[in-house]
Design a protein around this motif. Structure first.
Motif, PDB file in Angstrom:
ATOM      1  N   GLY A   1       0.822  -1.209   0.000  1.00  0.00           N
ATOM      2  CA  GLY A   1       0.000   0.000   0.000  1.00  0.00           C
ATOM      3  C   GLY A   1       0.851   1.252   0.000  1.00  0.00           C
ATOM      4  O   GLY A   1       2.082   1.217  -0.132  1.00  0.00           O
ATOM      5  N   THR A   2       0.204   2.401   0.116  1.00  0.00           N
ATOM      6  CA  THR A   2       0.919   3.671   0.129  1.00  0.00           C
ATOM      7  C   THR A   2       1.709   3.808   1.424  1.00  0.00           C
ATOM      8  O   THR A   2       1.265   3.389   2.488  1.00  0.00           O
ATOM      9  CB  THR A   2      -0.055   4.853  -0.005  1.00  0.00           C
ATOM     10  OG1 THR A   2      -1.033   4.778   1.041  1.00  0.00           O
ATOM     11  CG2 THR A   2      -0.760   4.822  -1.344  1.00  0.00           C
TER      12      THR A   2
ATOM     13  N   MET B   1       3.398   4.473  -3.638  1.00  0.00           N
ATOM     14  CA  MET B   1       2.763   3.157  -3.594  1.00  0.00           C
ATOM     15  C   MET B   1       3.837   2.090  -3.436  1.00  0.00           C
ATOM     16  O   MET B   1       4.837   2.079  -4.160  1.00  0.00           O
ATOM     17  CB  MET B   1       1.944   2.907  -4.866  1.00  0.00           C
ATOM     18  CG  MET B   1       1.269   1.550  -4.905  1.00  0.00           C
ATOM     19  SD  MET B   1       0.030   1.395  -3.577  1.00  0.00           S
ATOM     20  CE  MET B   1      -0.426  -0.329  -3.751  1.00  0.00           C
ATOM     21  N   HIS B   2       3.642   1.188  -2.465  1.00  0.00           N
ATOM     22  CA  HIS B   2       4.552   0.069  -2.240  1.00  0.00           C
ATOM     23  C   HIS B   2       3.834  -1.204  -2.660  1.00  0.00           C
ATOM     24  O   HIS B   2       2.841  -1.596  -2.058  1.00  0.00           O
ATOM     25  CB  HIS B   2       4.944   0.011  -0.755  1.00  0.00           C
ATOM     26  CG  HIS B   2       6.015  -0.997  -0.461  1.00  0.00           C
ATOM     27  ND1 HIS B   2       5.877  -1.974   0.500  1.00  0.00           N
ATOM     28  CD2 HIS B   2       7.233  -1.179  -1.006  1.00  0.00           C
ATOM     29  CE1 HIS B   2       6.978  -2.705   0.540  1.00  0.00           C
ATOM     30  NE2 HIS B   2       7.821  -2.249  -0.365  1.00  0.00           N
ATOM     31  N   ASN B   3       4.350  -1.874  -3.711  1.00  0.00           N
ATOM     32  CA  ASN B   3       3.633  -2.983  -4.342  1.00  0.00           C
ATOM     33  C   ASN B   3       3.933  -4.349  -3.731  1.00  0.00           C
ATOM     34  O   ASN B   3       3.574  -5.368  -4.318  1.00  0.00           O
ATOM     35  CB  ASN B   3       3.957  -3.028  -5.838  1.00  0.00           C
ATOM     36  CG  ASN B   3       3.379  -1.850  -6.575  1.00  0.00           C
ATOM     37  OD1 ASN B   3       2.318  -1.344  -6.218  1.00  0.00           O
ATOM     38  ND2 ASN B   3       4.068  -1.388  -7.612  1.00  0.00           N
ATOM     39  N   GLY B   4       4.627  -4.380  -2.591  1.00  0.00           N
ATOM     40  CA  GLY B   4       4.929  -5.674  -1.996  1.00  0.00           C
ATOM     41  C   GLY B   4       5.049  -5.587  -0.493  1.00  0.00           C
ATOM     42  O   GLY B   4       4.531  -4.666   0.140  1.00  0.00           O
TER      43      GLY B   4
ATOM     44  N   TYR C   1       9.268  -8.559  -1.453  1.00  0.00           N
ATOM     45  CA  TYR C   1       8.530  -9.699  -2.015  1.00  0.00           C
ATOM     46  C   TYR C   1       7.218  -9.207  -2.599  1.00  0.00           C
ATOM     47  O   TYR C   1       6.440  -8.528  -1.934  1.00  0.00           O
ATOM     48  CB  TYR C   1       8.276 -10.726  -0.916  1.00  0.00           C
ATOM     49  CG  TYR C   1       7.404 -11.885  -1.320  1.00  0.00           C
ATOM     50  CD1 TYR C   1       7.737 -12.718  -2.388  1.00  0.00           C
ATOM     51  CD2 TYR C   1       6.227 -12.169  -0.617  1.00  0.00           C
ATOM     52  CE1 TYR C   1       6.934 -13.784  -2.737  1.00  0.00           C
ATOM     53  CE2 TYR C   1       5.428 -13.244  -0.960  1.00  0.00           C
ATOM     54  CZ  TYR C   1       5.786 -14.043  -2.021  1.00  0.00           C
ATOM     55  OH  TYR C   1       4.986 -15.096  -2.369  1.00  0.00           O
ATOM     56  N   GLU C   2       6.987  -9.533  -3.876  1.00  0.00           N
ATOM     57  CA  GLU C   2       5.761  -9.119  -4.571  1.00  0.00           C
ATOM     58  C   GLU C   2       5.034 -10.343  -5.116  1.00  0.00           C
ATOM     59  O   GLU C   2       5.650 -11.344  -5.481  1.00  0.00           O
ATOM     60  CB  GLU C   2       6.070  -8.170  -5.739  1.00  0.00           C
ATOM     61  CG  GLU C   2       6.488  -6.778  -5.342  1.00  0.00           C
ATOM     62  CD  GLU C   2       6.567  -5.848  -6.549  1.00  0.00           C
ATOM     63  OE1 GLU C   2       5.922  -6.151  -7.575  1.00  0.00           O
ATOM     64  OE2 GLU C   2       7.267  -4.822  -6.466  1.00  0.00           O
ATOM     65  N   VAL C   3       3.713 -10.217  -5.207  1.00  0.00           N
ATOM     66  CA  VAL C   3       2.853 -11.191  -5.884  1.00  0.00           C
ATOM     67  C   VAL C   3       2.013 -10.430  -6.897  1.00  0.00           C
ATOM     68  O   VAL C   3       1.314  -9.476  -6.540  1.00  0.00           O
ATOM     69  CB  VAL C   3       1.939 -11.938  -4.891  1.00  0.00           C
ATOM     70  CG1 VAL C   3       0.991 -12.864  -5.645  1.00  0.00           C
ATOM     71  CG2 VAL C   3       2.765 -12.742  -3.895  1.00  0.00           C
ATOM     72  N   ARG C   4       2.092 -10.839  -8.153  1.00  0.00           N
ATOM     73  CA  ARG C   4       1.319 -10.195  -9.218  1.00  0.00           C
ATOM     74  C   ARG C   4       0.391 -11.219  -9.857  1.00  0.00           C
ATOM     75  O   ARG C   4       0.813 -12.336 -10.182  1.00  0.00           O
ATOM     76  CB  ARG C   4       2.245  -9.587 -10.271  1.00  0.00           C
ATOM     77  CG  ARG C   4       3.165  -8.484  -9.723  1.00  0.00           C
ATOM     78  CD  ARG C   4       4.073  -7.932 -10.801  1.00  0.00           C
ATOM     79  NE  ARG C   4       4.939  -6.878 -10.268  1.00  0.00           N
ATOM     80  CZ  ARG C   4       5.855  -6.243 -10.995  1.00  0.00           C
ATOM     81  NH1 ARG C   4       6.032  -6.572 -12.284  1.00  0.00           N
ATOM     82  NH2 ARG C   4       6.603  -5.299 -10.445  1.00  0.00           N
ATOM     83  N   VAL C   5      -0.857 -10.834 -10.024  1.00  0.00           N
ATOM     84  CA  VAL C   5      -1.862 -11.686 -10.653  1.00  0.00           C
ATOM     85  C   VAL C   5      -2.261 -11.028 -11.964  1.00  0.00           C
ATOM     86  O   VAL C   5      -2.809  -9.922 -11.972  1.00  0.00           O
ATOM     87  CB  VAL C   5      -3.094 -11.877  -9.743  1.00  0.00           C
ATOM     88  CG1 VAL C   5      -4.110 -12.777 -10.434  1.00  0.00           C
ATOM     89  CG2 VAL C   5      -2.685 -12.475  -8.407  1.00  0.00           C
ATOM     90  N   ASN C   6      -1.941 -11.707 -13.075  1.00  0.00           N
ATOM     91  CA  ASN C   6      -2.173 -11.146 -14.414  1.00  0.00           C
ATOM     92  C   ASN C   6      -1.529  -9.775 -14.553  1.00  0.00           C
ATOM     93  O   ASN C   6      -2.091  -8.841 -15.130  1.00  0.00           O
ATOM     94  CB  ASN C   6      -3.678 -11.065 -14.700  1.00  0.00           C
ATOM     95  CG  ASN C   6      -4.339 -12.425 -14.714  1.00  0.00           C
ATOM     96  OD1 ASN C   6      -3.755 -13.413 -15.184  1.00  0.00           O
ATOM     97  ND2 ASN C   6      -5.552 -12.522 -14.197  1.00  0.00           N
ATOM     98  N   GLY C   7      -0.324  -9.633 -13.981  1.00  0.00           N
ATOM     99  CA  GLY C   7       0.437  -8.399 -14.086  1.00  0.00           C
ATOM    100  C   GLY C   7       0.071  -7.328 -13.087  1.00  0.00           C
ATOM    101  O   GLY C   7       0.719  -6.277 -13.046  1.00  0.00           O
ATOM    102  N   ARG C   8      -0.926  -7.557 -12.261  1.00  0.00           N
ATOM    103  CA  ARG C   8      -1.379  -6.541 -11.308  1.00  0.00           C
ATOM    104  C   ARG C   8      -0.899  -6.896  -9.910  1.00  0.00           C
ATOM    105  O   ARG C   8      -1.147  -7.996  -9.431  1.00  0.00           O
ATOM    106  CB  ARG C   8      -2.912  -6.463 -11.325  1.00  0.00           C
ATOM    107  CG  ARG C   8      -3.472  -5.374 -10.442  1.00  0.00           C
ATOM    108  CD  ARG C   8      -4.982  -5.327 -10.580  1.00  0.00           C
ATOM    109  NE  ARG C   8      -5.559  -4.271  -9.746  1.00  0.00           N
ATOM    110  CZ  ARG C   8      -6.867  -4.015  -9.656  1.00  0.00           C
ATOM    111  NH1 ARG C   8      -7.724  -4.733 -10.367  1.00  0.00           N
ATOM    112  NH2 ARG C   8      -7.288  -3.040  -8.878  1.00  0.00           N
ATOM    113  N   PRO C   9      -0.205  -5.955  -9.212  1.00  0.00           N
ATOM    114  CA  PRO C   9       0.295  -6.258  -7.863  1.00  0.00           C
ATOM    115  C   PRO C   9      -0.843  -6.546  -6.889  1.00  0.00           C
ATOM    116  O   PRO C   9      -1.891  -5.900  -6.910  1.00  0.00           O
ATOM    117  CB  PRO C   9       1.053  -4.980  -7.467  1.00  0.00           C
ATOM    118  CG  PRO C   9       1.370  -4.297  -8.760  1.00  0.00           C
ATOM    119  CD  PRO C   9       0.232  -4.619  -9.680  1.00  0.00           C
ATOM    120  N   THR C  10      -0.614  -7.552  -6.043  1.00  0.00           N
ATOM    121  CA  THR C  10      -1.586  -7.969  -5.026  1.00  0.00           C
ATOM    122  C   THR C  10      -0.854  -8.095  -3.694  1.00  0.00           C
ATOM    123  O   THR C  10       0.340  -8.394  -3.656  1.00  0.00           O
ATOM    124  CB  THR C  10      -2.208  -9.323  -5.406  1.00  0.00           C
ATOM    125  OG1 THR C  10      -2.763  -9.232  -6.726  1.00  0.00           O
ATOM    126  CG2 THR C  10      -3.325  -9.701  -4.444  1.00  0.00           C
TER     127      THR C  10
END
Length: 441
Positions: free
Chosen positions: A324-325, A336-339, A419-428
């Motif tokens: 999150g931010t 924004m922090h994507n992981g 550590y990041e998780v992306r679903v269909n290219g979108r960060p989750t």
């Protein structure tokens, strides 16, 4: 020629700033400087502006100094609170990890029990079929013995009628040997009749014994069925809840896994079919349903291995930043922090969180030494800021494989894993998957 307005302004200035002269005397001469009202006004305004600027600048510096002191104090308090919160989260994570290990042990024990019960079920089914076949043979033998007994009785009655209808003279004139032959035949017939009755009684007793064994076996099968069904519920429900908590549609996921593994085993076949054209029994239907549930459980386990339901680190680490931010550690602005960030010792082992194929293993701006792994269901995981990479592009990895060492390469303020998780290219949010599997693995 001055105007009336200029004359009035000059007169007003004369009253406020009368003309003055500054004399400069030397040894041989005396001179003076004439200070007009306009000149005095300009000098006064400049001096006033200088004094005002000095006052304002001093006030700003004082306010900034006071504000900086308060901000540093607030920052120290926030840092202490944040540290306490991180320690509490770390303790909670360790507790959850222990619960996950205990749950995994319970799951493995339940799975072993399911396998043992399945073996007992198949053994009891085979024994039941053998007993049913034995009962059929005994019933056939019993029917044959009853028929033979009836035939012997009819033969005996016929012989008695023939003996009574014969002339008394013929009986009197018959040789003793003939009478002895008839007596012997009657004795043999009576003995055969008694033997048939005894065999029939033994067959009835054997049938009762077999029926008792079948009844006990059916009760045992019922208990095994019930335990297997309970084990299936206990095993499948947590997996289904785990996928749904992570926002993954279980029906689509299971169908995709089934298509990918359609070449292994083929469709389920019922336990047994009757050779007499009869319908399968309720026990066989129930057993087939259990086999289908076990196949469903196996598909869930395969799907769970292909989704990132695991933590990328197993050593003692601090959870320093979430999804999150947040305030950027370099610039201080909101970004924004994507992981999720896990801070630990330099060189801490980093593990793959699911089965997949390495799509990137090298340097990438901002991420430093980066590992990317492509998984099923359109999922991709990223492991950044590593000090060393231990996999290559195109390499197939499994959950728990050692893929890198923790470091501080790229845009980083200290040793940690991004550590990041992306679903269909979108960060989750990665913690969605880690928390979903907390009570399962």
């Amino acid at each position: 020629m001055r105007t009336k307005l200029a004359i009035k302004i000059h007169a007003f200035l004369e009253r406020r700033f009368p003309e003055r002269r500054v004399f400069l005397k030397s040894d041989s001469d005396t001179r003076f400087i004439r200070l007009r009202p306009e000149t005095q006004l300009v000098a006064f305004a400049g001096a006033s502006a200088l004094v005002a600027w000095t006052i304002v600048a001093t006030a700003i510096l004082l306010m900034d100094s006071i504000g900086s002191g308060n901000f540093r104090e607030q920052a120290r308090r926030d840092q202490a609170t944040y540290q306490d919160r991180l320690n509490a989260l770390s303790e909670e994570r360790n507790a959850r990890a222990e619960e996950a290990l205990a749950a995994q042990e319970r799951f493995n024990a339940a799975l072993a029990q399911v396998s043992a019960m399945q073996s007992e079920l198949l053994t009891s089914e085979i024994r039941r079929n053998e007993l049913e076949t034995g009962i059929e043979v005994i019933q056939t033998t019993l029917r044959t013995a009853m028929k033979e007994r009836e035939a012997a009785r009819a033969t005996l009655a016929q012989m008695q009628l023939e003996a009574e209808s014969d002339d008394a003279q013929k009986l009197a004139s018959a040789a003793p040997a003939q009478m002895d032959l008839i007596a012997d035949a009657l004795s043999r017939t009576a003995a055969e009749r008694d033997q048939i009755i005894a065999d029939a009684q033994s067959a009835l007793e054997a049938r009762d014994t077999l029926e008792l064994e079948i009844s006990l076996m059916r009760e045992q099968n019922e208990q095994i069925f019930r335990q297997l069904e309970e084990a299936m519920v206990i095993s499948v429900e947590p997996l289904d809840k785990m996928f749904r908590s992570a926002g993954m549609p279980t029906d689509r996921i299971i169908e995709q896994v089934r298509r990918g593994y359609s070449g292994v085993g083929g469709p389920l076949t019922p336990l047994s079919f009757s050779t007499r054209g009869e319908e399968i029994s309720p026990d066989e239907i129930r057993a087939n349903r259990l086999l289908q549930q076990m196949d469903q459980l196996n598909l869930y386990r395969i799907a769970a291995q292909k989704a990132p339901f695991a933590s990328p680190v197993r050593a003692a680490v601090r959870y320093t930043s979430g999804f999150g931010t947040r305030r950027d550690p370099k610039t201080g602005g909101r970004r924004m922090h994507n992981g999720s960030d896990f801070a630990g010792a330099h060189g801490t082992d980093i593990y793959a969180t699911a089965d997949g194929v390495v799509s990137h293993a090298g340097w990438q701006s901002g991420f430093g030494r980066l590992v990317k792994i492509k998984h099923e269901f359109g999922i991709e995981t990223l492991y950044a800021h590593n000090s060393k990479i231990r996999v290559k592009v195109g390499q197939r990895v499994s959950r728990g494989d050692h893929i890198a060492d923790m470091g501080s390469t790229g845009r980083s303020t200290g040793t940690h894993l991004h550590y990041e998780v992306r679903v269909n290219g979108r960060p989750t949010n990665p913690m969605t998957y880690i928390k979903a599997a907390r009570d399962v693995f």
